[in-house]
Design a protein around this motif. Structure first.
Motif, mmCIF file in Angstrom:
data_model
loop_
_atom_site.group_PDB
_atom_site.id
_atom_site.type_symbol
_atom_site.label_atom_id
_atom_site.label_comp_id
_atom_site.label_asym_id
_atom_site.label_seq_id
_atom_site.Cartn_x
_atom_site.Cartn_y
_atom_site.Cartn_z
ATOM 1 N N LEU A 50 0.827 -1.202 0.000
ATOM 2 C CA LEU A 50 0.000 0.000 0.000
ATOM 3 C C LEU A 50 0.861 1.252 0.000
ATOM 4 C CD1 LEU A 50 -2.679 -0.789 2.762
ATOM 5 C CD2 LEU A 50 -2.645 -1.543 0.381
ATOM 6 N N GLN A 51 0.275 2.317 -0.501
ATOM 7 C CA GLN A 51 0.860 3.632 -0.268
ATOM 8 C C GLN A 51 0.844 3.902 1.231
ATOM 9 O OE1 GLN A 51 2.889 5.890 -1.162
ATOM 10 N NE2 GLN A 51 1.785 7.140 -2.648
ATOM 11 N N GLY A 52 1.894 4.506 1.758
ATOM 12 C CA GLY A 52 1.950 4.770 3.188
ATOM 13 C C GLY A 52 0.764 5.599 3.651
ATOM 14 N N GLY A 53 0.139 5.188 4.755
ATOM 15 C CA GLY A 53 -0.998 5.912 5.313
ATOM 16 C C GLY A 53 -2.326 5.574 4.687
ATOM 17 N N ALA A 54 -2.349 4.592 3.763
ATOM 18 C CA ALA A 54 -3.590 4.282 3.047
ATOM 19 C C ALA A 54 -4.511 3.348 3.833
ATOM 20 C CB ALA A 54 -3.278 3.661 1.685
ATOM 21 N N MET A 55 -3.976 2.621 4.828
ATOM 22 C CA MET A 55 -4.787 1.651 5.559
ATOM 23 C C MET A 55 -5.741 2.352 6.521
ATOM 24 S SD MET A 55 -5.277 -0.162 8.611
ATOM 25 C CE MET A 55 -3.779 0.002 9.581
ATOM 26 N N GLN A 56 -7.039 1.951 6.487
ATOM 27 C CA GLN A 56 -8.021 2.484 7.439
ATOM 28 C C GLN A 56 -8.239 1.501 8.585
ATOM 29 O OE1 GLN A 56 -12.337 2.662 6.596
ATOM 30 N NE2 GLN A 56 -12.170 4.882 6.930
ATOM 31 N N TRP A 57 -8.479 0.233 8.252
ATOM 32 C CA TRP A 57 -8.587 -0.796 9.272
ATOM 33 C C TRP A 57 -8.270 -2.162 8.659
ATOM 34 C CZ3 TRP A 57 -12.065 -4.496 7.859
ATOM 35 C CH2 TRP A 57 -13.173 -4.136 7.100
ATOM 36 N N MET A 58 -7.893 -3.114 9.532
ATOM 37 C CA MET A 58 -7.663 -4.486 9.084
ATOM 38 C C MET A 58 -8.256 -5.451 10.094
ATOM 39 S SD MET A 58 -3.522 -4.707 9.481
ATOM 40 C CE MET A 58 -2.655 -4.176 10.976
ATOM 41 N N LEU A 59 -8.773 -6.546 9.574
ATOM 42 C CA LEU A 59 -9.490 -7.538 10.382
ATOM 43 C C LEU A 59 -8.912 -8.915 10.096
ATOM 44 C CD1 LEU A 59 -11.960 -8.433 12.143
ATOM 45 C CD2 LEU A 59 -13.285 -8.494 10.021
ATOM 46 N N GLY A 60 -8.540 -9.616 11.148
ATOM 47 C CA GLY A 60 -8.001 -10.954 10.976
ATOM 48 C C GLY A 60 -6.527 -11.013 11.337
ATOM 49 N N ASN A 61 -5.898 -12.129 10.966
ATOM 50 C CA ASN A 61 -4.492 -12.371 11.270
ATOM 51 C C ASN A 61 -3.624 -11.770 10.174
ATOM 52 O OD1 ASN A 61 -2.123 -13.319 12.409
ATOM 53 N ND2 ASN A 61 -2.363 -15.386 11.562
ATOM 54 N N ILE A 62 -3.385 -10.466 10.261
ATOM 55 C CA ILE A 62 -2.631 -9.737 9.246
ATOM 56 C C ILE A 62 -1.466 -9.011 9.913
ATOM 57 C CG2 ILE A 62 -2.707 -7.928 7.486
ATOM 58 C CD1 ILE A 62 -5.692 -8.468 7.181
ATOM 59 N N THR A 63 -0.288 -9.135 9.329
ATOM 60 C CA THR A 63 0.886 -8.442 9.827
ATOM 61 C C THR A 63 1.352 -7.415 8.801
ATOM 62 O OG1 THR A 63 2.391 -10.115 8.937
ATOM 63 C CG2 THR A 63 1.603 -10.415 11.198
ATOM 64 N N MET A 64 2.105 -6.421 9.291
ATOM 65 C CA MET A 64 2.589 -5.360 8.415
ATOM 66 C C MET A 64 4.095 -5.190 8.580
ATOM 67 S SD MET A 64 3.694 -1.937 8.395
ATOM 68 C CE MET A 64 3.000 -1.054 9.789
ATOM 69 N N GLU A 65 4.790 -5.017 7.442
ATOM 70 C CA GLU A 65 6.217 -4.719 7.436
ATOM 71 C C GLU A 65 6.450 -3.531 6.510
ATOM 72 O OE1 GLU A 65 8.438 -8.116 6.296
ATOM 73 O OE2 GLU A 65 7.915 -9.288 8.081
ATOM 74 N N THR A 66 7.336 -2.632 6.923
ATOM 75 C CA THR A 66 7.585 -1.438 6.110
ATOM 76 C C THR A 66 8.704 -1.632 5.104
ATOM 77 O OG1 THR A 66 9.201 -0.513 7.672
ATOM 78 C CG2 THR A 66 6.864 0.019 8.026
ATOM 79 N N GLY A 67 9.647 -2.528 5.395
ATOM 80 C CA GLY A 67 10.792 -2.700 4.504
ATOM 81 C C GLY A 67 11.839 -1.622 4.666
ATOM 82 N N VAL A 68 11.633 -0.693 5.605
ATOM 83 C CA VAL A 68 12.612 0.369 5.851
ATOM 84 C C VAL A 68 13.558 -0.075 6.953
ATOM 85 C CG1 VAL A 68 12.965 2.756 6.585
ATOM 86 C CG2 VAL A 68 11.005 2.166 5.154
ATOM 87 N N THR A 69 14.849 -0.066 6.641
ATOM 88 C CA THR A 69 15.874 -0.419 7.609
ATOM 89 C C THR A 69 16.886 0.711 7.705
ATOM 90 O OG1 THR A 69 17.296 -1.470 5.953
ATOM 91 C CG2 THR A 69 15.610 -2.858 6.988
ATOM 92 N N ALA A 70 17.805 0.580 8.679
ATOM 93 C CA ALA A 70 18.852 1.592 8.812
ATOM 94 C C ALA A 70 19.702 1.662 7.552
ATOM 95 C CB ALA A 70 19.726 1.277 10.030
ATOM 96 N N GLY A 71 19.837 0.526 6.857
ATOM 97 C CA GLY A 71 20.683 0.488 5.671
ATOM 98 C C GLY A 71 20.075 1.140 4.442
ATOM 99 N N ASN A 72 18.725 1.126 4.335
ATOM 100 C CA ASN A 72 18.097 1.679 3.120
ATOM 101 C C ASN A 72 17.260 2.924 3.394
ATOM 102 O OD1 ASN A 72 15.653 0.839 4.244
ATOM 103 N ND2 ASN A 72 15.462 -0.956 2.947
#
Length: 251
Positions: free
Chosen positions: A65-87
């Motif tokens: 998703l575009q950042g900030g696009a999520m309104q709500w989520m239901l169920g067993n869902i996890t989120m990762e940004t992919g942003v690390t100190a290296g990138n």
């Protein structure tokens, strides 16, 4: 286990399109308004100015998703940004030059994911039909997580400085679906399919085009004087083999 009510059976929310796991809903009327705004909202809905939302059904798979696009989520869902100190700095630079968000989070699991409402029009795109699609700034909303996305620079200075399109663009490549936020509805978008041909557009009205096309800015006539007196001046030129999505009115 979960169940829902007043989503799929909501009389004011109409599903106007579905492609794969993505459902596009449109609010027939804006019911959450004050008395002062009721008249404006009523006539806005008559002119097709309506809130639209995307519902994603996840079944052990992932979406980006575009950042900030999520309104709500239901169920067993996890989120990762992919942003690390290296990138971090690389992603921050890409966000700065394209107008996109720093992170495009990836949601994985089983359940429902609803995106924030928007008054823009939601355009579904089968990315595999484009090979690589180049997007105008701010157009990206979401896509299947297996779609490769990256920021690319203009191949020539003229298209960036004179074309009004910016120095960099977001591109999508791969097999899967993407949803775009368009300033005009899909039924108004003009599609050009080129085969070793050329399209010249007065202004930055193309909202997306094939990565295989060469984009330059050129004189509308054979000479600068002729271009000036014609009132057209410089035009955006797309040359080669590929497709273009163009808004018929200025964005």
């Amino acid at each position: 286990m979960f169940n829902t009510n007043n989503i799929f059976n909501n009389q004011n929310m109409k599903c106007i399109g579905q492609m794969g796991r993505f459902k596009i809903f449109e609010h027939e009327r804006d019911l959450s308004v004050s008395p002062d705004a009721a008249e404006m909202c009523y006539f806005a809905s008559k002119m097709n100015v309506r809130r639209r939302q995307v519902l994603v059904e996840l079944n052990g798979d992932s979406v980006m998703l575009q950042g900030g696009a999520m309104q709500w989520m239901l169920g067993n869902i996890t989120m990762e940004t992919g942003v690390t100190a290296g990138n971090f700095f690389k992603k921050a630079l890409g966000a700065a030059v394209t107008g996109e968000t720093l992170a495009k989070p990836i949601y994985t699991g089983n359940g429902l994911l609803m995106l924030e409402p928007t008054y823009k029009h939601i355009i579904p795109i089968d990315v595999s039909q484009w090979g690589t699609i180049v997007l105008e700034d701010g157009l990206f909303l979401c896509c299947d997580a297996n779609i490769e996305h990256k920021v690319v620079g203009r191949s020539n200075v003229s298209s960036a400085v004179l074309g009004g399109e910016g120095l960099f663009n977001l591109t999508l490549t791969g097999n899967g679906m993407a949803l775009l936020e368009s300033p005009v509805p899909q039924q108004e978008l003009i599609v050009f399919n080129l085969e070793n041909d050329v399209v010249k557009i007065d202004g930055n009205m193309a909202i997306a085009w094939s990565g295989s096309l060469e984009f330059t800015v050129e004189k509308s006539g054979k000479s600068l004087l002729g271009s000036a007196v014609s009132g057209e001046g410089l035009v955006n030129v797309y040359r080669g083999t590929g497709s273009i999505l163009m808004a018929p009115t200025a964005k």
